[in-house]
Scaffold this active site. Structure first.
Site, mmCIF file in Angstrom:
data_model
loop_
_atom_site.group_PDB
_atom_site.id
_atom_site.type_symbol
_atom_site.label_atom_id
_atom_site.label_comp_id
_atom_site.label_asym_id
_atom_site.label_seq_id
_atom_site.Cartn_x
_atom_site.Cartn_y
_atom_site.Cartn_z
ATOM 1 N N CYS A 105 0.836 -1.201 0.000
ATOM 2 C CA CYS A 105 0.000 0.000 0.000
ATOM 3 C C CYS A 105 0.873 1.254 0.000
ATOM 4 C CB CYS A 105 -0.938 -0.003 1.209
ATOM 5 S SG CYS A 105 -2.049 1.426 1.220
ATOM 6 N N CYS A 117 -0.554 4.157 1.967
ATOM 7 C CA CYS A 117 -0.426 4.054 3.429
ATOM 8 C C CYS A 117 1.013 4.298 3.862
ATOM 9 C CB CYS A 117 -0.826 2.666 3.934
ATOM 10 S SG CYS A 117 -2.225 1.925 3.125
ATOM 11 N N ASP A 118 1.961 3.696 3.163
ATOM 12 C CA ASP A 118 3.330 3.638 3.688
ATOM 13 C C ASP A 118 4.338 4.520 2.948
ATOM 14 O OD1 ASP A 118 2.388 1.693 5.401
ATOM 15 O OD2 ASP A 118 2.910 0.030 4.073
#
Ligand code: NAP
Length: 320
Positions: free
Chosen positions: A139, A142-143
């Site tokens: 992701c 997200c990261d």
């Protein structure tokens, strides 16, 4: 008989549980078993995510499992009950609905919220397990903006809309972004392709697959193999992000509720979180191939609980 069963214990399922419990619906959450067929931990994708920096209210970020524990506590504080079981089969052709758990136990329910999520597809090159969450993620949104990836060269694998979207996202903070695609033609929509091809920070590595991941404590480089002539090369990158699609966790619903060709639950247009079966609601990634974020899943969980509450009020009123 249960009034409401919530299947799934990620952000969507547990937010639905918080709302439903506070509305005195006495929900039962099937949170997933430790020994499920998918080999996944109850609590969803966040259970294998480390720093989460985009959930509102956590200015310093929060660890995925810690966040899920907070949600779980909040849901049980208001009386939601949780059992560590997977739904293995449901019968939505009769009402009350029947939910069969992986241990064979059958429960009846007047309403259901399906929040079983989706799992990101990952390939399995050599070293994958070793560097998972040590430079490798599924992701980028997200990261990708974490300090360990800032101003470093990064790679994203895939040629679809997600890969293009996420390459653009990564290019804002990375020094360079390589899009590794197995063919010489992208699958993504024209506009997203054009944006990527015009971005000077992004280079598409055509017709290559990732063969191995290498490094010390953290990922340092990826070994690639050409799908055209089998030749090999290495790329120095601090991060590798899979964007090769998702698989919704809906096998147990086959033939029971309307899904699209990829198995995502289709919501009824203009009816919030309703599915094709009245009394069955869906929330989170299981019905969302577009956003797939903690907050959008939680928002959908809230909406599903409000929809279920209204639906139950009608059904219980007409039964009385
Ligand atoms: P996708 O369209 O299924 O694309 C997956 C990509 O990964 C494809 O390019 C595929 O290669 C590649 N791939 C699959 N398995 C692979 C493997 N084992 N090794 C290497 N490469 C592999 O998935 P997606 O990009 O996540 O998109 C899913 C859906 O969400 C689509 O309908 C998309 O339009 C939508 N979406 C839309 C937006 C937007 O509109 N902004 C953003 C994200 C997603 P091949 O091309 O060779 O098959």
């Amino acid at each position: 008989m249960e009034r409401l069963i919530i299947i799934g214990s990620g952000p969507a399922g547990l937010t639905a549980a918080i709302y439903a419990a506070r509305a005195r619906l006495d929900p039962l959450v099937l949170e997933g078993s430790l020994s499920n067929e998918r080999g996944e931990t109850p609590g969803g994708q966040l259970m294998t995510t480390t720093d989460v920096e985009n959930v509102p209210g956590f200015p310093e970020g929060v660890q995925g499992p810690d966040f899920m524990e907070l949600l779980r506590k909040q849901a049980t504080r208001f009386g939601a009950r949780a059992v560590q079981e997977d739904a293995s089969r449901v019968d939505l052709g009769r009402h009350p609905f029947v939910v069969e758990a992986s241990d064979g136990e059958k429960r009846e329910a007047l309403a259901l919220i399906v929040a079983t999520g989706a799992r990101a597809k990952k390939a399995d090159p050599e070293g994958h397990e070793r560097f998972w969450q040590r430079g490798v993620s599924a992701c980028a949104i997200c990261d990708g903006a974490l300090p360990i990836f800032r101003d470093k060269p990064l790679a994203i694998v895939g040629g679809g809309d997600s890969a293009m979207d996420e390459a653009g996202f990564l290019s804002r903070t990375a020094s360079r972004v390589f899009v590794i695609h197995r063919r010489d033609e992208l699958r993504a929509s024209r506009i997203l392709q054009e944006r990527v091809l015009a971005n000077r920070k992004i280079e598409v590595v055509w017709s290559h697959v990732v063969e191995a991941l290498e490094g010390g404590e953290m990922l340092e480089r990826v070994a690639l193999r050409s799908t055209r002539d089998g030749s090999r090369r290495k790329l120095e990158v601090a991060g590798l992000f899979w964007a090769i699609g998702h698989v919704p966790n809906t096998a147990f619903l086959a033939g029971q509720v309307r899904m699209d060709e990829s198995g995502y639950i289709v919501l009824e247009d203009g009816h919030g979180q309703r599915t094709s079966v009245p009394g069955v609601f869906a929330a989170g990634d299981v019905a969302d191939r577009r956003y797939r974020q903690v907050v959008t899943a939680a928002g959908a969980g809230c909406a599903a609980a409000l929809d279920a509450e209204r639906w139950l009020a009608e059904v219980e009123h007409s039964r009385a």
